[in-house]
Design a protein around this motif. Structure first.
Motif, PDB file in Angstrom:
ATOM      1  N   GLY A 110      -1.079 -12.212  14.991  1.00 31.68           N
ATOM      2  CA  GLY A 110      -2.393 -12.836  15.035  1.00 31.68           C
ATOM      3  C   GLY A 110      -3.466 -11.833  14.659  1.00 31.68           C
ATOM      4  N   PRO A 111      -4.714 -12.268  14.537  1.00 34.57           N
ATOM      5  CA  PRO A 111      -5.811 -11.374  14.179  1.00 34.57           C
ATOM      6  C   PRO A 111      -5.997 -10.254  15.202  1.00 34.57           C
ATOM      7  CG  PRO A 111      -6.473 -13.676  14.016  1.00 34.57           C
ATOM      8  CD  PRO A 111      -5.160 -13.663  14.704  1.00 34.57           C
ATOM      9  N   SER A 128     -17.057 -14.276   6.843  1.00 31.95           N
ATOM     10  CA  SER A 128     -16.483 -14.985   7.981  1.00 31.95           C
ATOM     11  C   SER A 128     -15.024 -15.320   7.745  1.00 31.95           C
ATOM     12  CB  SER A 128     -17.274 -16.266   8.237  1.00 31.95           C
ATOM     13  OG  SER A 128     -16.616 -17.087   9.173  1.00 31.95           O
ATOM     14  N   ALA A 129     -14.230 -15.195   8.811  1.00 31.30           N
ATOM     15  CA  ALA A 129     -12.796 -15.479   8.703  1.00 31.30           C
ATOM     16  C   ALA A 129     -12.531 -16.923   8.270  1.00 31.30           C
ATOM     17  CB  ALA A 129     -12.114 -15.215  10.044  1.00 31.30           C
ATOM     18  N   ALA A 130     -13.449 -17.816   8.551  1.00 32.11           N
ATOM     19  CA  ALA A 130     -13.257 -19.222   8.175  1.00 32.11           C
ATOM     20  C   ALA A 130     -13.307 -19.420   6.666  1.00 32.11           C
ATOM     21  CB  ALA A 130     -14.325 -20.085   8.841  1.00 32.11           C
ATOM     22  N   ASP A 131     -13.950 -18.483   5.942  1.00 33.15           N
ATOM     23  CA  ASP A 131     -14.093 -18.617   4.499  1.00 33.15           C
ATOM     24  C   ASP A 131     -13.134 -17.728   3.723  1.00 33.15           C
ATOM     25  OD1 ASP A 131     -16.236 -20.346   4.975  1.00 33.15           O
ATOM     26  OD2 ASP A 131     -17.634 -18.654   5.118  1.00 33.15           O
ATOM     27  N   LEU A 137     -12.631  -0.623  14.128  1.00 32.58           N
ATOM     28  CA  LEU A 137     -12.466   0.665  13.454  1.00 32.58           C
ATOM     29  C   LEU A 137     -12.582   1.779  14.478  1.00 32.58           C
ATOM     30  CD1 LEU A 137     -14.898   0.319  10.415  1.00 32.58           C
ATOM     31  CD2 LEU A 137     -12.466   0.705  10.185  1.00 32.58           C
ATOM     32  N   MET A 138     -11.894   2.893  14.207  1.00 30.08           N
ATOM     33  CA  MET A 138     -12.078   4.073  15.054  1.00 30.08           C
ATOM     34  C   MET A 138     -11.630   5.322  14.309  1.00 30.08           C
ATOM     35  SD  MET A 138     -10.785   4.865  18.947  1.00 30.08           S
ATOM     36  CE  MET A 138     -11.396   6.324  19.802  1.00 30.08           C
ATOM     37  N   PHE A 139     -12.407   6.403  14.434  1.00 33.44           N
ATOM     38  CA  PHE A 139     -12.003   7.700  13.924  1.00 33.44           C
ATOM     39  C   PHE A 139     -11.046   8.367  14.907  1.00 33.44           C
ATOM     40  CE2 PHE A 139     -15.814   7.667  11.165  1.00 33.44           C
ATOM     41  CZ  PHE A 139     -15.273   8.214  10.011  1.00 33.44           C
ATOM     42  N   ASN A 140     -10.075   9.103  14.355  1.00 28.64           N
ATOM     43  CA  ASN A 140      -9.260   9.975  15.195  1.00 28.64           C
ATOM     44  C   ASN A 140     -10.184  11.014  15.829  1.00 28.64           C
ATOM     45  OD1 ASN A 140      -7.456  12.207  16.022  1.00 28.64           O
ATOM     46  ND2 ASN A 140      -5.884  11.072  14.917  1.00 28.64           N
ATOM     47  N   PRO A 141      -9.984  11.398  17.095  1.00 34.51           N
ATOM     48  CA  PRO A 141     -10.843  12.408  17.719  1.00 34.51           C
ATOM     49  C   PRO A 141     -10.909  13.745  16.978  1.00 34.51           C
ATOM     50  CG  PRO A 141      -9.585  11.268  19.396  1.00 34.51           C
ATOM     51  CD  PRO A 141      -9.058  10.791  18.075  1.00 34.51           C
ATOM     52  N   ASP A 142      -9.909  14.039  16.128  1.00 36.51           N
ATOM     53  CA  ASP A 142      -9.996  15.279  15.345  1.00 36.51           C
ATOM     54  C   ASP A 142     -10.744  15.066  14.028  1.00 36.51           C
ATOM     55  OD1 ASP A 142      -8.251  13.973  13.639  1.00 36.51           O
ATOM     56  OD2 ASP A 142      -6.549  15.300  14.023  1.00 36.51           O
ATOM     57  N   GLY A 143     -11.129  13.830  13.716  1.00 36.95           N
ATOM     58  CA  GLY A 143     -11.917  13.544  12.532  1.00 36.95           C
ATOM     59  C   GLY A 143     -11.153  13.551  11.227  1.00 36.95           C
ATOM     60  N   ARG A 144      -9.833  13.690  11.272  1.00 36.94           N
ATOM     61  CA  ARG A 144      -9.061  13.829  10.040  1.00 36.94           C
ATOM     62  C   ARG A 144      -8.351  12.550   9.611  1.00 36.94           C
ATOM     63  NH1 ARG A 144      -9.108  18.973   8.507  1.00 36.94           N
ATOM     64  NH2 ARG A 144      -9.752  20.540  10.035  1.00 36.94           N
ATOM     65  N   SER A 145      -8.578  11.472  10.326  1.00 37.96           N
ATOM     66  CA  SER A 145      -8.022  10.178   9.944  1.00 37.96           C
ATOM     67  C   SER A 145      -8.820   9.091  10.646  1.00 37.96           C
ATOM     68  CB  SER A 145      -6.537  10.090  10.313  1.00 37.96           C
ATOM     69  OG  SER A 145      -6.354  10.208  11.710  1.00 37.96           O
ATOM     70  N   PHE A 146      -8.608   7.850  10.208  1.00 40.27           N
ATOM     71  CA  PHE A 146      -9.210   6.722  10.915  1.00 40.27           C
ATOM     72  C   PHE A 146      -8.266   5.540  10.826  1.00 40.27           C
ATOM     73  CE2 PHE A 146     -10.387   5.465   6.674  1.00 40.27           C
ATOM     74  CZ  PHE A 146     -10.600   4.093   6.708  1.00 40.27           C
ATOM     75  N   VAL A 147      -8.447   4.594  11.740  1.00 45.13           N
ATOM     76  CA  VAL A 147      -7.598   3.404  11.786  1.00 45.13           C
ATOM     77  C   VAL A 147      -8.494   2.175  11.749  1.00 45.13           C
ATOM     78  CG1 VAL A 147      -7.555   3.365  14.322  1.00 45.13           C
ATOM     79  CG2 VAL A 147      -5.744   2.225  13.041  1.00 45.13           C
ATOM     80  N   SER A 148      -8.004   1.134  11.062  1.00 51.74           N
ATOM     81  CA  SER A 148      -8.729  -0.132  11.005  1.00 51.74           C
ATOM     82  C   SER A 148      -7.773  -1.271  11.340  1.00 51.74           C
ATOM     83  CB  SER A 148      -9.343  -0.343   9.616  1.00 51.74           C
ATOM     84  OG  SER A 148      -8.348  -0.352   8.605  1.00 51.74           O
ATOM     85  N   GLY A 149      -8.306  -2.274  11.999  1.00 51.73           N
ATOM     86  CA  GLY A 149      -7.531  -3.467  12.343  1.00 51.73           C
ATOM     87  C   GLY A 149      -8.259  -4.697  11.838  1.00 51.73           C
ATOM     88  N   GLY A 150      -7.524  -5.604  11.180  1.00 51.54           N
ATOM     89  CA  GLY A 150      -8.182  -6.716  10.524  1.00 51.54           C
ATOM     90  C   GLY A 150      -7.739  -8.083  10.987  1.00 51.54           C
ATOM     91  N   GLU A 151      -8.423  -9.076  10.464  1.00 47.67           N
ATOM     92  CA  GLU A 151      -8.104 -10.476  10.732  1.00 47.67           C
ATOM     93  C   GLU A 151      -6.739 -10.848  10.153  1.00 47.67           C
ATOM     94  OE1 GLU A 151      -9.520 -14.147  12.504  1.00 47.67           O
ATOM     95  OE2 GLU A 151     -10.427 -12.146  12.482  1.00 47.67           O
ATOM     96  N   ASP A 152      -6.270 -10.042   9.193  1.00 46.00           N
ATOM     97  CA  ASP A 152      -4.974 -10.317   8.565  1.00 46.00           C
ATOM     98  C   ASP A 152      -3.792  -9.885   9.421  1.00 46.00           C
ATOM     99  OD1 ASP A 152      -5.284  -7.601   8.372  1.00 46.00           O
ATOM    100  OD2 ASP A 152      -5.289  -7.505   6.179  1.00 46.00           O
ATOM    101  N   GLY A 153      -4.054  -9.280  10.588  1.00 46.15           N
ATOM    102  CA  GLY A 153      -2.985  -8.890  11.498  1.00 46.15           C
ATOM    103  C   GLY A 153      -2.393  -7.523  11.236  1.00 46.15           C
TER     104      GLY A 153
END
Length: 323
Positions: free
Chosen positions: A11-12, A251-254, A291-307
């Motif tokens: 799910g999202p 919007s996720a609906a569109d 979204l969130m940056f790694n605490p060391d600033g050398r990477s980041f992670v994203s989570g989307g509506e696409d699961g």
């Protein structure tokens, strides 16, 4: 950058969260599952299951020593898990769905944001993690007529609680007295997410009016505004570079009626001081929800509506960006 693409939810996604050391990533979705992954290679360590038919998990927070995980769920429950074993340590029943959660500095208390129900507005219930009592030690009630709150986060030294709302307002509550001591309303649309800097002296508020604003935590004064061409669902501040990253999209609906490029689902990087866009990272097939940056600033992670989760480790060229 070649991302690590992770699929562990059906799910999202609603929230992604690094622990303090940056070696683990926690993710949640609207189907109730919480997953934990190694941030280095994307290996999944396991899931946290509450049993029965779980509600959508809206937010998680992990404590300083990464041995307790707090979750806010729409099945009217706040929970504390043991990170290593996956055992539920505490469970608190609420009067309505839980939309946000924040563990206080010192790991002794947790704030759970409860949705409004009936004539009762949103409220923040603060529980003692070490106590077996199911009753909150304190309840901070929003004013009647106040729009639904979307996030509630402990500020520096647990002295303040910063709350965002669907009406675009930011509220600062004194934790000791429960009184609202500061309020700002610089926008008129929903603020779905707020994220602190590492030292909690600043926070960034994502807004559906296509902007994200950097605020001073103490005074709630706006310092910088980053303007985009899409609704912003989440934003984060880099602990290493003078950058912020924004994520959102139409919007996720569109989503089904347009391509991923037309939907504007990229993560946008802006210079924190000059407010100029310095780059963008694509990949998601739906709006970015967290979204969130790694605490060391050398990477980041994203989570989307696409699961999907996407973990991006920065190339060496990234660190040479000045503007």
């Amino acid at each position: 950058m070649r991302p690590i693409l992770l699929k562990g939810h059906d799910g999202p996604l609603t929230c992604v969260k690094y622990n303090r050391d940056g070696d683990l990533v926690f993710s949640t979705c609207r189907r109730g599952r919480i997953c934990v992954w190694y941030s280095d290679d994307g290996e999944r360590l396991g899931t946290y299951n509450s049993g029965g038919k779980p509600g959508a998990v809206m937010q998680v927070d992990v404590n300083y020593h990464c041995d307790k995980l707090a979750a806010a769920s729409m099945d009217q429950t706040g929970r504390i898990w043991d990170v290593e074993t996956g055992k539920i340590l505490r469970e608190w029943k609420l009067d309505a769905g839980a939309r946000g959660v924040s563990i206080a500095l010192g790991d002794k208390r947790v704030a759970v944001l409860q949705d409004p129900f009936g004539d009762t507005p949103s409220c923040v219930k603060i529980f003692d993690i070490e106590s077996f009592s199911e009753e909150p030690v304190q309840t901070i009630q929003m004013d009647y007529g106040c729009p639904k709150a979307t996030r509630a986060m402990f500020g520096p030294s647990n002295e303040r609680l910063i709350v965002s709302t669907e009406g675009g307002a930011l509220l600062s509550y004194d934790v000791a007295s429960g009184e609202c001591i500061d309020e700002r309303c610089d926008v008129e649309m929903e603020i779905p997410d707020i994220t602190f800097s590492t030292d909690q002296m600043l926070f960034i508020a994502a807004c559906k009016d296509n902007t994200a604003t950097l605020y001073d935590t103490t005074t709630l004064e706006p310092l910088k505004t980053y303007k985009s061409d899409r609704p912003i669902n989440s934003a984060a501040i880099s602990p290493l570079m003078d950058h912020v990253v924004l994520g959102g999209g139409q919007s996720a609906a569109d989503v089904t009626t347009t391509s991923s490029r037309a939907g504007k689902f990229q993560a946008l990087f802006y210079h924190k001081i000059y407010e100029t866009e310095v780059g963008k990272v694509g990949g998601h097939f739906g709006p970015i929800n967290s979204l969130m940056f790694n605490p060391d600033g050398r990477s980041f992670v994203s989570g989307g509506e696409d699961g999907y989760l996407r973990i991006h480790h920065f190339d060496p060229e990234y660190y040479s960006l000045e503007q």
